[in-house]
Enzyme design. Structure first.
Site, PDB file in Angstrom:
ATOM      1  CG  HIS A   1      -0.639   0.267   2.548  1.00 57.65           C
ATOM      2  ND1 HIS A   1       0.509  -1.222   2.441  1.00 57.65           N
ATOM      3  CD2 HIS A   1      -0.577   0.976   3.187  1.00 57.65           C
ATOM      4  CE1 HIS A   1       0.290  -0.126   4.422  1.00 57.65           C
ATOM      5  NE2 HIS A   1      -0.065   0.837   4.748  1.00 57.65           N
TER       6      HIS A   1
ATOM      7  CG  HIS B   1      -0.071   4.200   4.385  1.00 53.33           C
ATOM      8  ND1 HIS B   1      -1.252   3.876   5.342  1.00 53.33           N
ATOM      9  CD2 HIS B   1      -1.112   5.348   4.710  1.00 53.33           C
ATOM     10  CE1 HIS B   1      -2.143   4.592   5.828  1.00 53.33           C
ATOM     11  NE2 HIS B   1      -2.216   5.413   4.432  1.00 53.33           N
TER      12      HIS B   1
ATOM     13  CG  ASP C   1       5.096   3.323   7.748  1.00 50.37           C
ATOM     14  OD1 ASP C   1       4.412   3.534   6.365  1.00 50.37           O
ATOM     15  OD2 ASP C   1       4.772   2.348   8.466  1.00 50.37           O
ATOM     16  CG  HIS C   2       4.521   0.139   4.470  1.00 50.51           C
ATOM     17  ND1 HIS C   2       4.318  -1.080   4.850  1.00 50.51           N
ATOM     18  CD2 HIS C   2       3.514   0.867   4.861  1.00 50.51           C
ATOM     19  CE1 HIS C   2       3.327  -1.465   5.668  1.00 50.51           C
ATOM     20  NE2 HIS C   2       4.125  -0.064   6.599  1.00 50.51           N
TER      21      HIS C   2
ATOM     22  CG  HIS D   1      -4.656   0.174   7.118  1.00 51.96           C
ATOM     23  ND1 HIS D   1      -4.198   1.136   7.661  1.00 51.96           N
ATOM     24  CD2 HIS D   1      -3.039   0.648   5.912  1.00 51.96           C
ATOM     25  CE1 HIS D   1      -2.942   1.388   8.328  1.00 51.96           C
ATOM     26  NE2 HIS D   1      -2.438   1.433   7.391  1.00 51.96           N
TER      27      HIS D   1
ATOM     28  CG  ASP E   1      -0.025  -1.302   7.961  1.00 51.28           C
ATOM     29  OD1 ASP E   1       1.498  -1.826   8.537  1.00 51.28           O
ATOM     30  OD2 ASP E   1       0.690   0.138   7.986  1.00 51.28           O
TER      31      ASP E   1
ATOM     32  CG  HIS F   1       3.966  -1.731  11.514  1.00 51.09           C
ATOM     33  ND1 HIS F   1       4.626  -0.578  11.727  1.00 51.09           N
ATOM     34  CD2 HIS F   1       3.189  -1.506  10.420  1.00 51.09           C
ATOM     35  CE1 HIS F   1       4.984   0.253  10.865  1.00 51.09           C
ATOM     36  NE2 HIS F   1       3.308  -0.209  10.247  1.00 51.09           N
TER      37      HIS F   1
END
Length: 257
Positions: free
Chosen positions: A52, A54, A56-57, A108, A130, A168
């Site tokens: 996805h 985001h 942090d990915h 998400h 996530d 995570h």
């Protein structure tokens, strides 16, 4: 084939799969941990899979692609650092250890996907980003409870031995919430002790397994009597026979837990 969780930021894992020569990484939110692992193991980065959009990915994707020439795959309907080969549920990605089946798991984010292989390792492997965490699930930033329920049902249907590679290290906080929902769940109590011991040694609690998650994760247990009752006590407005409403109540409870 070797499976490695590369710690990133404060609690992310960038998953790396390698055969001693070539490597695949999933959701590289930053490049440095991947570069370090490639050098440490003398590997060539072949492929990058994204679940996805985001930051942090995806934050490390451009630097890794520029330095290694790795090809990138990602969800068809999300904004990603181009160029990306777009995939969606029902597609398969034929890269290291594959084929990897693509599963649509919105909730998400609106276009979130997961990658599953029955052949990459001796046990099946799932990279779920996530959507699913050990003992929990992702926040509903863009999707609906009904979408998340359907997504989690699809993942829960995978084989018992599936290695669940979440993005995570949220396990201990998730298990504390799970125990508030099901304080008498013996499997959950046992797993909490196990995970506390792992973290005390600085070791990851992941990967989990699907059979374990079905026994401890309240978000995979939205039709279990004890979980339904706890959710209804927390929010008496829900219809207990509707699993997605139970999930919505649990997620709202967890957000403030």
């Amino acid at each position: 084939m070797n499976l490695l969780p590369l710690p990133a930021f404060s609690d992310n894992y960038i998953w790396m799969l390698h055969d001693g020569r070539n490597a695949l990484v999933i959701d590289p939110g930053e490049a440095a941990p991947v570069f370090a692992a490639l050098e440490r193991h003398a590997l060539q980065l072949q492929s990058i899979l994204i679940t996805h959009h985001h930051p942090d990915h995806v934050g490390g994707v451009s630097a890794l692609r520029a330095a290694t020439g790795a090809q990138v795959w990602g969800p068809a309907r999300e904004t990603l650092p181009e160029p990306v080969t777009r995939v969606q549920g029902g597609d398969q990605v034929d890269v290291l250890g594959g084929p990897w089946q693509v599963i649509d798991v919105p909730g998400h984010t609106a276009g979130h996907i997961a990658y599953y292989s029955a052949t990459a390792m001796p046990e099946p492997v799932l990279f779920c980003g996530d959507t699913l965490f050990s003992g929990g699930c992702g926040r509903l930033f863009e999707g609906t409870p009904a979408q998340m329920q359907q997504s989690l049902d699809a993942l829960a249907a995978l084989p018992d031995s599936t290695q669940v590679c979440c993005a995570h290290e949220y396990t201990l906080s998730n298990l504390r919430f799970a125990l508030a929902v099901e304080p008498n769940n013996a499997a959950l109590l046992h797993h909490m002790e196990h995970c506390e011991a792992l973290r005390a040694q600085g070791r990851p609690t992941l990967p989990s397994s699907m059979v374990l998650e079905r026994s401890i994760n309240p978000f995979l247990r939205t039709r279990e009597t004890a979980v339904v009752a706890a959710a209804h006590r927390h929010d008496t407005r829900i219809h207990p026979q509707q699993a997605h409403e139970v999930l919505a109540a649990l997620r709202a409870w967890k957000n403030d837990f």
